[in-house]
Every structure is written in structure tokens, then in C-alpha cells.
Design a protein around this motif. Structure first.
Motif, PDB file in Angstrom:
ATOM      1  N   LYS A 118       0.834  -1.208   0.000  1.00  0.00           N
ATOM      2  CA  LYS A 118       0.000   0.000   0.000  1.00  0.00           C
ATOM      3  C   LYS A 118       0.864   1.251   0.000  1.00  0.00           C
ATOM      4  O   LYS A 118       0.544   2.238  -0.677  1.00  0.00           O
ATOM      5  CB  LYS A 118      -0.916  -0.015   1.215  1.00  0.00           C
ATOM      6  CG  LYS A 118      -2.041  -1.036   1.130  1.00  0.00           C
ATOM      7  CD  LYS A 118      -2.935  -0.979   2.362  1.00  0.00           C
ATOM      8  CE  LYS A 118      -4.065  -2.004   2.268  1.00  0.00           C
ATOM      9  NZ  LYS A 118      -4.924  -1.982   3.477  1.00  0.00           N
ATOM     10  N   GLN A 143       2.324   1.726  -3.420  1.00  0.00           N
ATOM     11  CA  GLN A 143       1.286   2.210  -4.322  1.00  0.00           C
ATOM     12  C   GLN A 143       1.015   3.689  -4.102  1.00  0.00           C
ATOM     13  O   GLN A 143       0.864   4.465  -5.055  1.00  0.00           O
ATOM     14  CB  GLN A 143       0.006   1.396  -4.119  1.00  0.00           C
ATOM     15  CG  GLN A 143      -1.154   1.805  -5.016  1.00  0.00           C
ATOM     16  CD  GLN A 143      -0.893   1.518  -6.480  1.00  0.00           C
ATOM     17  OE1 GLN A 143      -0.082   0.656  -6.813  1.00  0.00           O
ATOM     18  NE2 GLN A 143      -1.585   2.223  -7.359  1.00  0.00           N
ATOM     19  N   THR A 144       0.979   4.092  -2.826  1.00  0.00           N
ATOM     20  CA  THR A 144       0.756   5.503  -2.504  1.00  0.00           C
ATOM     21  C   THR A 144       1.907   6.364  -2.996  1.00  0.00           C
ATOM     22  O   THR A 144       1.691   7.445  -3.567  1.00  0.00           O
ATOM     23  CB  THR A 144       0.580   5.679  -0.986  1.00  0.00           C
ATOM     24  OG1 THR A 144      -0.529   4.882  -0.543  1.00  0.00           O
ATOM     25  CG2 THR A 144       0.324   7.132  -0.632  1.00  0.00           C
ATOM     26  N   ASP A 145       3.148   5.878  -2.785  1.00  0.00           N
ATOM     27  CA  ASP A 145       4.318   6.626  -3.258  1.00  0.00           C
ATOM     28  C   ASP A 145       4.298   6.767  -4.769  1.00  0.00           C
ATOM     29  O   ASP A 145       4.643   7.829  -5.309  1.00  0.00           O
ATOM     30  CB  ASP A 145       5.609   5.919  -2.813  1.00  0.00           C
ATOM     31  CG  ASP A 145       5.842   6.013  -1.320  1.00  0.00           C
ATOM     32  OD1 ASP A 145       5.185   6.864  -0.680  1.00  0.00           O
ATOM     33  OD2 ASP A 145       6.655   5.243  -0.786  1.00  0.00           O
ATOM     34  N   LEU A 146       3.905   5.690  -5.444  1.00  0.00           N
ATOM     35  CA  LEU A 146       3.864   5.739  -6.908  1.00  0.00           C
ATOM     36  C   LEU A 146       2.806   6.736  -7.385  1.00  0.00           C
ATOM     37  O   LEU A 146       3.055   7.519  -8.318  1.00  0.00           O
ATOM     38  CB  LEU A 146       3.560   4.341  -7.455  1.00  0.00           C
ATOM     39  CG  LEU A 146       3.728   4.148  -8.968  1.00  0.00           C
ATOM     40  CD1 LEU A 146       5.174   4.362  -9.380  1.00  0.00           C
ATOM     41  CD2 LEU A 146       3.270   2.750  -9.371  1.00  0.00           C
ATOM     42  N   GLU A 147       1.651   6.732  -6.747  1.00  0.00           N
ATOM     43  CA  GLU A 147       0.602   7.681  -7.115  1.00  0.00           C
ATOM     44  C   GLU A 147       1.036   9.113  -6.847  1.00  0.00           C
ATOM     45  O   GLU A 147       0.787  10.017  -7.666  1.00  0.00           O
ATOM     46  CB  GLU A 147      -0.671   7.351  -6.329  1.00  0.00           C
ATOM     47  CG  GLU A 147      -1.332   6.047  -6.742  1.00  0.00           C
ATOM     48  CD  GLU A 147      -2.522   5.705  -5.873  1.00  0.00           C
ATOM     49  OE1 GLU A 147      -2.796   6.476  -4.923  1.00  0.00           O
ATOM     50  OE2 GLU A 147      -3.181   4.678  -6.132  1.00  0.00           O
ATOM     51  N   ASN A 148       1.688   9.336  -5.695  1.00  0.00           N
ATOM     52  CA  ASN A 148       2.158  10.688  -5.372  1.00  0.00           C
ATOM     53  C   ASN A 148       3.216  11.165  -6.366  1.00  0.00           C
ATOM     54  O   ASN A 148       3.212  12.332  -6.783  1.00  0.00           O
ATOM     55  CB  ASN A 148       2.729  10.724  -3.953  1.00  0.00           C
ATOM     56  CG  ASN A 148       1.665  10.532  -2.898  1.00  0.00           C
ATOM     57  OD1 ASN A 148       0.485  10.766  -3.151  1.00  0.00           O
ATOM     58  ND2 ASN A 148       2.062  10.104  -1.725  1.00  0.00           N
ATOM     59  N   TYR A 149       4.107  10.236  -6.742  1.00  0.00           N
ATOM     60  CA  TYR A 149       5.162  10.611  -7.681  1.00  0.00           C
ATOM     61  C   TYR A 149       4.579  11.022  -9.028  1.00  0.00           C
ATOM     62  O   TYR A 149       4.942  12.064  -9.591  1.00  0.00           O
ATOM     63  CB  TYR A 149       6.149   9.464  -7.872  1.00  0.00           C
ATOM     64  CG  TYR A 149       7.144   9.727  -8.980  1.00  0.00           C
ATOM     65  CD1 TYR A 149       8.212  10.597  -8.789  1.00  0.00           C
ATOM     66  CD2 TYR A 149       6.983   9.137 -10.233  1.00  0.00           C
ATOM     67  CE1 TYR A 149       9.107  10.860  -9.814  1.00  0.00           C
ATOM     68  CE2 TYR A 149       7.872   9.403 -11.258  1.00  0.00           C
ATOM     69  CZ  TYR A 149       8.935  10.259 -11.037  1.00  0.00           C
ATOM     70  OH  TYR A 149       9.810  10.526 -12.058  1.00  0.00           O
ATOM     71  N   PHE A 150       3.662  10.219  -9.554  1.00  0.00           N
ATOM     72  CA  PHE A 150       3.126  10.528 -10.874  1.00  0.00           C
ATOM     73  C   PHE A 150       2.174  11.718 -10.838  1.00  0.00           C
ATOM     74  O   PHE A 150       1.989  12.397 -11.853  1.00  0.00           O
ATOM     75  CB  PHE A 150       2.443   9.298 -11.468  1.00  0.00           C
ATOM     76  CG  PHE A 150       3.414   8.366 -12.128  1.00  0.00           C
ATOM     77  CD1 PHE A 150       3.942   8.664 -13.375  1.00  0.00           C
ATOM     78  CD2 PHE A 150       3.843   7.217 -11.482  1.00  0.00           C
ATOM     79  CE1 PHE A 150       4.851   7.823 -13.986  1.00  0.00           C
ATOM     80  CE2 PHE A 150       4.763   6.367 -12.087  1.00  0.00           C
ATOM     81  CZ  PHE A 150       5.273   6.673 -13.338  1.00  0.00           C
ATOM     82  N   SER A 151       1.589  12.012  -9.681  1.00  0.00           N
ATOM     83  CA  SER A 151       0.824  13.251  -9.553  1.00  0.00           C
ATOM     84  C   SER A 151       1.756  14.451  -9.679  1.00  0.00           C
ATOM     85  O   SER A 151       1.457  15.431 -10.386  1.00  0.00           O
ATOM     86  CB  SER A 151       0.085  13.280  -8.213  1.00  0.00           C
ATOM     87  OG  SER A 151      -0.871  12.253  -8.148  1.00  0.00           O
TER      88      SER A 151
END
Length: 360
Positions: free
Chosen positions: A140, A143-151
Motif C-alpha cells: 500500500k 502504491q501511494t508513493d507511486l501515485e504521489n510521484y506521478f501526480s
């Protein structure tokens, strides 16, 4: 004869299959009552041979007593004694199941309360459960880090795209500006690819001449150097290092990009290589003393980033440090101390491991 039959019945009784209540642990789809009744059903269904042998031996005992004119009480006594041992045998496992049923229904997990033969199984279940929770939590977080990075990445890439769109709306767009925007977008895309593939195994260690890696990077940024009147002073050693050409190329490109980003116009960048090291020296604004210990943290931009001197994501040095760690290199960034008083700058260096580092 009576003793022989008694021992025969006892052997049949003790040779019954041993049941393992741990095979009847609950699943999320099955309630406790269902598991309990299923266990009882299986217990008697799989012991039909035992029950048949018990009744058969009792019948045989009655026949022998009739043939030899022995009292029928002997057959009844045999039947009662063997029945006692059989029900003790079955009741032992029923009692254990009853205990386990209530333990499974409890809210607090305590392996010490389980039967001794099941404690190791219960402890293993708890260990696996903790590992599953830890893995789920880690997944999790990733996944959160990946979402934050691509944001953040999507937000950053909007700027060069908007600049290109404005230029293309002009009658005579600035070609140099379009090239700079295109290169920035290419760097951002490359960084995203590196971030996604960082934990993979796409590493190919070979002998690499650093000069052959650095010169193409200098040529790619030649227009920026010329536009800003920045001089490149190169001192290349012909030494060869053991590393991955593609990944170390990204690290050097990132260090060169940072040096170019923070170096003022009409200054000098110095690039040096030896048989075991690479270094780049700039004459930029330097790094705040309190920021130095944190420059490799994911997303950390520091004082310069907060002052909006340049567009910084805080991921470049983080990725560079992670790549160097995987390649066995040491990345070091510090403020320069060899400049005259009043001037600042940064020296970024990579120390490569010896070739023996990669041999089994």
C-alpha cells in the motif's frame, strides 16, 4: 483365547488413523458450527472400518462363547471394555476440537492456550499473518508513493508542454526554446521510467570508459551551455570502470543537469575522471548546511527548491543515490572549499568499486 481377542481388538482400535484438528481451521467463508459438524462427520465416516472391526470382533467373541459353552457375559465384558477404549480414543480428539473451536472464536490470539501439538502450527500461522500484514502495508505504501510521484510528475510536465504550446501559437516560434522544452520533457519521462524500474534486475555490469558516456551528454546540452555562456573544463583519464553503462549514464546526466541548473551564466563547470572516480564541480549557489544530510531523501527539494530558484522535484538525487547503491558505487555531494572567499559551489563525485566487487 479371551486375551487374544482383547489384544486383537485393542490393536485394531489403536491402528485407526490419527486426526489433525489443524486441518479444520476456519476460513472466512465457513462458520465455526459448520466446521465442527464437518469434523464430526469426517471423524465417523473415516473410522467406519474401526467401528466395523469392533462390532465384528464382538460378534466373533459371542460365537466363540456359544461354541465352547462359555458364559455370554464374557462377550459382553469384551464388548464393554473395547467400547470404553474406543470412546476414550474418539473423545480425546473431540475434546481437543471443542477447545480449539472456542479458541478460534476468541478475539485474542494466544498460542499458549492451544494444545501442545498445535502450538508450533498456531505460532506459524501468527507469523505468516504478521508477514501478510507487513507485506500488505508495504504494498500500500509503494502504491501511494507511486501515485504521489506521478501526480507530481504530471504537474511538472505541464510547464514545458504549456511553453511549447505557446511557442507553437506564434508566427515565428523560438526553435531553441522548443528544443529546451522537448529535452526537459524527455528527461522527465526518462526519470519516470527509472523510478518504475528501479527495483528490477535490469543491470548489466561491464567495462565502461566514462569519457564515452560523458561526451554524448555534453553534446546533448551544448545549446544550453552556449546560450548561457558556460564553459566546460574536462579532464578525462582513460581509465575504465566496472559498472552498468545505461544506469550510470542516468546518474551522470542527473548530476550534470543539476550543475547546469544551479550554475550562473558566464561560469565554469569542471568535469574530472580517474581510474575509479567521476566528479563534476560547479560555481553555483551551493547547498545550505542544514540541507546536506537530507539531499538524498525522496521528494526533498531543500532551501533552493522552496525559494523557487529552479524547478525541482526532489527525486533526481534520490534515484541517483539508489542506483549508485545497487551498482556498489558511492555518491558524495558537498560544498566546495577550494573557491575564493565569497564564492560558492558544489562538487558531486562518484566512487566506483574495484572489478573484484562484482565477482562471486
Amino acid at each position: 483365547m479371551l486375551c487374544f481377542l482383547f489384544l486383537k481388538g485393542l490393536v485394531i482400535l489403536m491402528s485407526a488413523p490419527v486426526y489433525k484438528p489443524e486441518e479444520y481451521f476456519l476460513t472466512e467463508e465457513e462458520p465455526i458450527r459448520y466446521k465442527y459438524l464437518t469434523y464430526l462427520k469426517d471423524l465417523f465416516a473415516q473410522n467406519w472400518l474401526l467401528l466395523a472391526a469392533w462390532l465384528g470382533s464382538a460378534l466373533l467373541m459371542a460365537i466363540l462363547c456359544w461354541i465352547y459353552a462359555e458364559p455370554v457375559e464374557l462377550a459382553l465384558l469384551y464388548l464393554a471394555i473395547t467400547a470404553f477404549f474406543m470412546f476414550v480414543y474418539l473423545g480425546f480428539y473431540l475434546r481437543r476440537l471443542h477447545t480449539i473451536k472456542h479458541l478460534l472464536a476468541g478475539d485474542v490470539f494466544d498460542p499458549e492456550k492451544y494444545p501442545r501439538s498445535l502450538q508450533s502450527c498456531a505460532e506459524k500461522m501468527e507469523e505468516l499473518n504478521q508477514k501478510m500484514i507487513s507485506t500488505s502495508s508495504s504494498a500500500k505504501k509503494e502504491q501511494t508513493d507511486l501515485e504521489n510521484y506521478f501526480s507530481l510528475w504530471a504537474h511538472q510536465i505541464k510547464l514545458p508542454l504549456a511553453a511549447m504550446e505557446l511557442q507553437l501559437q506564434l508566427e515565428n516560434p523560438d526553435r531553441e526554446e522548443l528544443i529546451r522544452c522537448e529535452k526537459r520533457i524527455a528527461r522527465d519521462v526518462s526519470q519516470a521510467m527509472i523510478y518504475v524500474r528501479l527495483d528490477g534486475s535490469d543491470y548489466r555490469i561491464q567495462n565502461v570508459n566514462l569519457e564515452s558516456v560523458i561526451r554524448p551528454l555534453i553534446r546533448e546540452n551544448a545549446s544550453s551551455f552556449i546560450h548561457r555562456h558556460i564553459t566546460i573544463d574536462c579532464d578525462f583519464d582513460q581509465g575504465v570502470v566496472c559498472t552498468d553503462r545505461k544506469w550510470i549514464g542516468y546518474v551522470i546526466e542527473q548530476l550534470l543537469s543539476n550543475a547546469l541548473k544551479y550554475t550562473p551564466d558566464f561560469s565554469t563547470l569542471t568535469i574530472k575522471t580517474t581510474a575509479t572516480t567521476f566528479s563534476i564541480l560547479d560555481e553555483g549557489c551551493g547547498i545550505a548546511k542544514e540541507d546536506l544530510p537530507r539531499i538524498y531523501e525522496k521528494g526533498f527539494t531543500g532551501k533552493n527548491g522552496h525559494n523557487n530558484l529552479t524547478a525541482s522535484s526532489g527525486f533526481g538525487l534520490y534515484l541517483s543515490d539508489e542506483i549508485c547503491h545497487r551498482l556498489g558505487c558511492t555518491l558524495k555531494i558537498e560544498n566546495r572549499k577550494d573557491l575564493p572567499e565569497g564564492k560558492t559551489g558544489v562538487i558531486a563525485s562518484i566512487e566506483f568499486p574495484p572489478a573484484l566487487y562484482f565477482k562471486d
